[in-house]
Write an enzyme that holds these catalytic residues in place. Structure first.
Site, PDB file in Angstrom:
ATOM      1  N   CYS A   6      47.930 -34.623  60.823  1.00  0.00           N
ATOM      2  CA  CYS A   6      47.319 -35.428  59.752  1.00  0.00           C
ATOM      3  C   CYS A   6      45.990 -36.047  60.171  1.00  0.00           C
ATOM      4  O   CYS A   6      45.152 -36.360  59.333  1.00  0.00           O
ATOM      5  CB  CYS A   6      48.287 -36.519  59.299  1.00  0.00           C
ATOM      6  SG  CYS A   6      49.820 -35.837  58.670  1.00  0.00           S
ATOM      7  N   ASN A  44      51.297 -34.610  50.506  1.00  0.00           N
ATOM      8  CA  ASN A  44      50.636 -34.762  51.812  1.00  0.00           C
ATOM      9  C   ASN A  44      50.184 -33.374  52.278  1.00  0.00           C
ATOM     10  O   ASN A  44      51.010 -32.517  52.565  1.00  0.00           O
ATOM     11  CB  ASN A  44      51.638 -35.390  52.791  1.00  0.00           C
ATOM     12  CG  ASN A  44      51.076 -35.573  54.189  1.00  0.00           C
ATOM     13  OD1 ASN A  44      50.050 -34.988  54.549  1.00  0.00           O
ATOM     14  ND2 ASN A  44      51.749 -36.386  54.994  1.00  0.00           N
ATOM     15  N   HIS A  80      44.127 -40.895  54.845  1.00  0.00           N
ATOM     16  CA  HIS A  80      44.985 -39.712  54.768  1.00  0.00           C
ATOM     17  C   HIS A  80      46.091 -40.016  53.759  1.00  0.00           C
ATOM     18  O   HIS A  80      46.673 -41.097  53.774  1.00  0.00           O
ATOM     19  CB  HIS A  80      45.571 -39.424  56.153  1.00  0.00           C
ATOM     20  CG  HIS A  80      46.771 -38.549  56.106  1.00  0.00           C
ATOM     21  ND1 HIS A  80      46.753 -37.309  55.511  1.00  0.00           N
ATOM     22  CD2 HIS A  80      48.044 -38.750  56.551  1.00  0.00           C
ATOM     23  CE1 HIS A  80      47.964 -36.783  55.599  1.00  0.00           C
ATOM     24  NE2 HIS A  80      48.758 -37.629  56.214  1.00  0.00           N
TER      25      HIS A  80
END
Ligand SMILES: CC(C)(COP(=O)(O)OP(=O)(O)OC[C@H]1O[C@@H](n2cnc3c(N)ncnc32)[C@H](O)[C@@H]1OP(=O)(O)O)[C@@H](O)C(=O)NCCC(=O)NCCS
Length: 332
Positions: A114, A289, A259
């Protein structure tokens, strides 16, 4: 040393939309559970034969190049962030290079999940700062959907992730007061297995066994509560670090692009930093995500929506598997 600046941004998401209701048909979950715990309403899944990690990155890169008013031949380097490369090796950077038809420039893959895009951005920034390169393409692209456990066993993880790609083109800034002001990278391998895909790994004599498939160790494992706890600490910390380094306060931020891990994490950061909701980018409801792709997709959409203008102070921040976390402060 000169600063680098983001001269172009672009993103690409696959056409196939998968809603929470669609997932209800595959596992014991509900639209309500997913929305309440994560803020996700739908996500995109790749179309086999059309989308690959590399070519989605290439589509995003073409848009970024267009905005930067540059051709693919003008690029000096590719930095490609992904945890879901097309092949085990080589990395997706060379595949994207081939797709764009540019030979011989270096193509580097970055594997920081991430935080991957901000790590990649930081690498590119250093090459421009030192004067070694002028135009560097930074890409974040992921295909999660072919590697998720869609049985009820995997529901804590599989409802969260989605596919997509984003890219930026970095070029030298004309002024030392604009462009990327600083980047901040961190890692703590203590928690490496708390969010990880363990198999097939090179540390086993037999890399892939039927047991691995049956036990599901080929799928992502996540200790959701632990990830959550660390994320809500590290995000504000690394944002504060970037602000402090440059003599700014949270109120100076015009746009925070975190993020997109979970809407609850984003809301927590927004409140903790004392920022109004409209200064914190959120598009997790549409894409879930997308790990390394999430920051450049969100940045690209913020640009499209006219939410970032010249002179704005923009902060990028990420936290994820590793654990790794990172931020970048940019005077647009
Ligand atoms: C994953 C996450 C949403 C789970 O939310 P949570 O409130 O912590 O929920 P828990 O994991 O405690 O699970 C609560 C219950 O819901 C169940 N559950 C898990 N996934 C489910 C799903 N998709 N649908 C329905 N129920 C689900 C669990 O089995 C558990 O049931 P039990 O109480 O009977 O054991 C949350 O921990 C989170 O967002 N963590 C951070 C994840 C993240 O951001 N990852 C990426 C980092 S970059």
């Amino acid at each position: 040393m000169r600063n680098s600046r983001i001269a172009g941004v672009g993103h690409y998401v696959p056409e196939r939309v998968v809603t929470n209701k669609d997932l209800e048909k595959l596992m014991d979950t509900t639209d309500e559970w997913i929305r309440e715990r994560t803020g996700i309403v739908e996500r995109r899944y790749f179309v086999e034969g059309t989308d690959t990690t590399a070519n989605m990155g290439a589509r995003a890169a073409e848009k970024a190049l267009e905005m930067a008013n540059l051709q693919a031949e003008d690029l000096d380097m590719i930095v490609f962030a992904t945890l879901s490369p097309d092949y085990v090796f080589p990395g997706s950077g060379v595949l994207l290079q081939r797709e764009l038809g540019i030979k011989e420039i270096p193509a580097l893959d970055v594997r920081n999940q991430c935080s991957g895009f901000i790590y990649a951005l930081s690498v590119a920034d250093q090459f421009i700062k030192t004067g070694m390169y002028n135009n560097v393409l930074v890409v974040g692209s992921e295909i999660h959907s072919s590697g998720l456990d869609f049985s009820t066993r995997g529901r804590g993880v599989s409802v969260i992730f989605g596919d997509g790609a984003g890219a930026v083109v970095l070029t030298p800034s004309q002024s030392s007061e604009s462009g990327i002001l600083s980047t901040h990278l961190h890692a703590d391998g203590e928690f490496a297995e708390e969010l990880a895909v363990l198999d097939p790994g090179s540390n086993k004599q037999e890399r892939l066994t039927h047991e691995m498939i049956d036990e599901g160790t080929i799928f992502p494992h996540m200790n959701g509560n632990m990830v959550f706890k660390h994320a809500v600490t590290r995000f504000p910390e690394v944002i504060e670090e970037a602000l402090h380094k440059n003599g700014y306060k949270p109120a100076d931020i015009d746009m925070l692009i975190p993020h997109q891990a979970n809407l609850r994490i984003t809301s927590y950061i927004q409140q903790k930093m004392g920022l109004p909701v409209d200064k914190v980018m959120s598009n997790i409801h549409k894409y879930g995500n997308t790990t390394a792709a999430s920051v450049p997709i969100a940045l690209s959409e913020a640009m499209e929506e006219g939410r970032i203008k010249e002179g704005d102070l923009v902060c990028l921040a990420a936290f994820g598997s590793g654990f790794t976390w990172a931020s970048a402060l940019i005077r647009w």
